[in-house]
Scaffold this motif. Structure first.
Motif, mmCIF file in Angstrom:
data_model
loop_
_atom_site.group_PDB
_atom_site.id
_atom_site.type_symbol
_atom_site.label_atom_id
_atom_site.label_comp_id
_atom_site.label_asym_id
_atom_site.label_seq_id
_atom_site.Cartn_x
_atom_site.Cartn_y
_atom_site.Cartn_z
ATOM 1 N N ASN A 192 0.825 -1.203 0.000
ATOM 2 C CA ASN A 192 0.000 0.000 0.000
ATOM 3 C C ASN A 192 0.857 1.251 0.000
ATOM 4 O OD1 ASN A 192 -2.735 -0.473 0.043
ATOM 5 N ND2 ASN A 192 -2.713 -1.057 2.206
ATOM 6 N N GLY A 193 0.543 2.180 -0.867
ATOM 7 C CA GLY A 193 1.245 3.455 -0.847
ATOM 8 C C GLY A 193 2.592 3.441 -1.551
ATOM 9 N N ALA A 194 2.941 2.331 -2.208
ATOM 10 C CA ALA A 194 4.243 2.251 -2.883
ATOM 11 C C ALA A 194 4.320 3.147 -4.109
ATOM 12 C CB ALA A 194 4.531 0.799 -3.280
ATOM 13 N N GLY A 195 3.137 3.505 -4.648
ATOM 14 C CA GLY A 195 3.138 4.386 -5.820
ATOM 15 C C GLY A 195 2.623 3.724 -7.085
ATOM 16 N N LYS A 196 2.041 2.552 -6.947
ATOM 17 C CA LYS A 196 1.612 1.791 -8.131
ATOM 18 C C LYS A 196 0.494 2.517 -8.888
ATOM 19 C CE LYS A 196 0.401 -1.741 -5.589
ATOM 20 N NZ LYS A 196 0.539 -1.071 -4.271
ATOM 21 N N THR A 197 -0.524 2.954 -8.127
ATOM 22 C CA THR A 197 -1.636 3.658 -8.775
ATOM 23 C C THR A 197 -1.149 4.955 -9.407
ATOM 24 O OG1 THR A 197 -3.289 2.691 -7.310
ATOM 25 C CG2 THR A 197 -3.851 4.810 -8.298
ATOM 26 N N THR A 198 -0.258 5.631 -8.716
ATOM 27 C CA THR A 198 0.278 6.892 -9.258
ATOM 28 C C THR A 198 1.007 6.647 -10.575
ATOM 29 O OG1 THR A 198 0.509 7.746 -7.002
ATOM 30 C CG2 THR A 198 1.779 8.856 -8.726
ATOM 31 N N GLN B 44 -1.836 -6.170 -5.558
ATOM 32 C CA GLN B 44 -1.313 -6.546 -4.244
ATOM 33 C C GLN B 44 -1.381 -8.053 -4.067
ATOM 34 O OE1 GLN B 44 -2.140 -4.435 -0.644
ATOM 35 N NE2 GLN B 44 -2.771 -2.626 -1.782
HETATM 36 P P1 ATP Z 1 -2.574 1.404 -2.985
HETATM 37 O O1 ATP Z 1 -2.317 -0.020 -3.205
HETATM 38 O O2 ATP Z 1 -3.007 1.729 -1.586
HETATM 39 O O3 ATP Z 1 -3.455 2.038 -4.018
HETATM 40 P P2 ATP Z 1 -0.280 2.476 -4.333
HETATM 41 O O4 ATP Z 1 0.957 1.661 -4.379
HETATM 42 O O5 ATP Z 1 -1.153 2.439 -5.518
HETATM 43 O O6 ATP Z 1 -1.143 2.098 -3.059
HETATM 44 P P3 ATP Z 1 -0.414 5.323 -4.561
HETATM 45 O O7 ATP Z 1 -1.899 5.341 -4.379
HETATM 46 O O8 ATP Z 1 0.126 5.566 -5.894
HETATM 47 O O9 ATP Z 1 0.170 3.949 -4.011
HETATM 48 O O10 ATP Z 1 0.217 6.350 -3.524
HETATM 49 C C1 ATP Z 1 1.603 6.698 -3.516
HETATM 50 C C2 ATP Z 1 1.841 7.773 -2.475
HETATM 51 O O11 ATP Z 1 1.172 8.972 -2.862
HETATM 52 C C3 ATP Z 1 1.326 7.417 -1.087
HETATM 53 O O12 ATP Z 1 2.239 7.919 -0.138
HETATM 54 C C4 ATP Z 1 0.006 8.131 -1.016
HETATM 55 O O13 ATP Z 1 -0.312 8.463 0.316
HETATM 56 C C5 ATP Z 1 0.268 9.379 -1.846
HETATM 57 N N1 ATP Z 1 -0.960 9.859 -2.514
HETATM 58 C C6 ATP Z 1 -1.758 9.134 -3.343
HETATM 59 N N2 ATP Z 1 -2.780 9.892 -3.796
HETATM 60 C C7 ATP Z 1 -2.632 11.125 -3.241
HETATM 61 C C8 ATP Z 1 -3.348 12.349 -3.317
HETATM 62 N N3 ATP Z 1 -4.442 12.470 -4.086
HETATM 63 N N4 ATP Z 1 -2.880 13.395 -2.598
HETATM 64 C C9 ATP Z 1 -1.762 13.292 -1.843
HETATM 65 N N5 ATP Z 1 -1.026 12.164 -1.733
HETATM 66 C C10 ATP Z 1 -1.445 11.101 -2.411
#
Ligand code: ATP
Length: 239
Positions: free
Chosen positions: A39-45, A196
């Motif tokens: 969670n939060g690794a940045g995958k969605t970003t 995940q």
């Molecule tokens: P998950 O599995 O929970 O979706 P992830 O690997 O996809 O996690 P991201 O959602 O890309 O991770 O988040 C990467 C980082 O950016 C995290 O630290 C998250 O808290 C932060 N983040 C994500 N979306 C936002 C936002 N809209 N505003 C500020 N920070 C954000």
């Protein structure tokens, strides 16, 4: 071999916070590539940066060798990239069929669109029986099927899938991943998958990346990742 999609040193921020820092991946044409990470690794970003939902501050996103970073999402979709987002995001007050028609936005060949709709109904017979039902009334699994089906309707050459297994039972996950594999093999659609559920993703994909705090920390064929001690311990729950 040039990749269908590559990212080069991509940096994406939310305000002052760097969410991904210097991410480079390659997705070869015809392959299935997964990105694992907590969670939060940045995958969605990473996926949102590729599809144009958010802009990157540095780096390039190359699709068929052409820079597409920081274009708007419609322009990226028009290049042939279908983004199936986390949480499905179907239109709840539209029918299944209307959701699929929205996925074909911009296509003018009506016969080809009708053929693709039939293909979606063949992959997902549940959607065929519910074609006139409102999408909001579908189960989570059926909404995931619809989101993938809508992605198929765009005639894309690359489909990017964000956590398709989220909230689904192991059986349903297996079924949906089986269809993703068929879509890849039968339609030649390249797949980039964020998950995940490492067991399912490593089983499906040819190549995998592992992300931690906004960076790629491992990159190998999935056959190697499955044997890695770190992956076994942290992602597969084995020691
Ligand atoms: P998950 O599995 O929970 O979706 P992830 O690997 O996809 O996690 P991201 O959602 O890309 O991770 O988040 C990467 C980082 O950016 C995290 O630290 C998250 O808290 C932060 N983040 C994500 N979306 C936002 C936002 N809209 N505003 C500020 N920070 C954000």
């Amino acid at each position: 071999m040039t990749a269908l999609l590559s990212t080069r040193n991509v940096e994406t921020y939310y305000g002052p916070i760097m969410a991904i820092g210097g991410v480079s991946i390659d997705v070869p044409e015809g392959k299935i590539v997964c990105v694992l990470g907590a969670n939060g690794a940045g995958k969605t970003t990473l996926l949102k940066t590729i599809s144009g939902a958010i802009d990157c501050r540095k780096g390039q996103v190359l699709f068929r060798g052409e820079e597409v970073q920081n274009r708007n999402p419609d322009a990226v979709a028009a290049c042939g990239i279908a983004h199936v987002p986390e949480g499905r995001e179907v239109f709840p007050f539209m029918s299944v069929e209307e959701n699929l028609i929205v996925g074909a936005w911009g296509r003018s060949d009506k016969d080809a669109v009708a053929r693709d709709m039939e293909a979606v109904y063949q992959y997902f017979p549940d959607l065929a029986t519910k074609r006139h039902d409102m999408a909001g009334f579908l189960s989570g699994g059926q909404q995931q099927m619809l989101a993938i089906g809508r992605g198929l309707m765009g005639d894309a050459s690359l489909m990017i899938l964000d956590e398709p297994s989220l909230g689904l039972s192991p059986l349903l996950t297996q079924m949906i991943f089986g269809i993703v594999r068929r879509i890849n093999r039968e339609r030649g659609i390249t797949i980039l998958l964020v998950e995940q559920n490492a067991v399912a993703a490593l089983d499906l994909a040819d190549h995998g990346y592992v992300m931690e705090v906004g960076r790629i920390v491992m990159d190998a064929p999935t056959s190697e990742l499955r044997e890695s001690d770190d992956i076994r311990e942290f992602y597969l729950g084995k020691s």
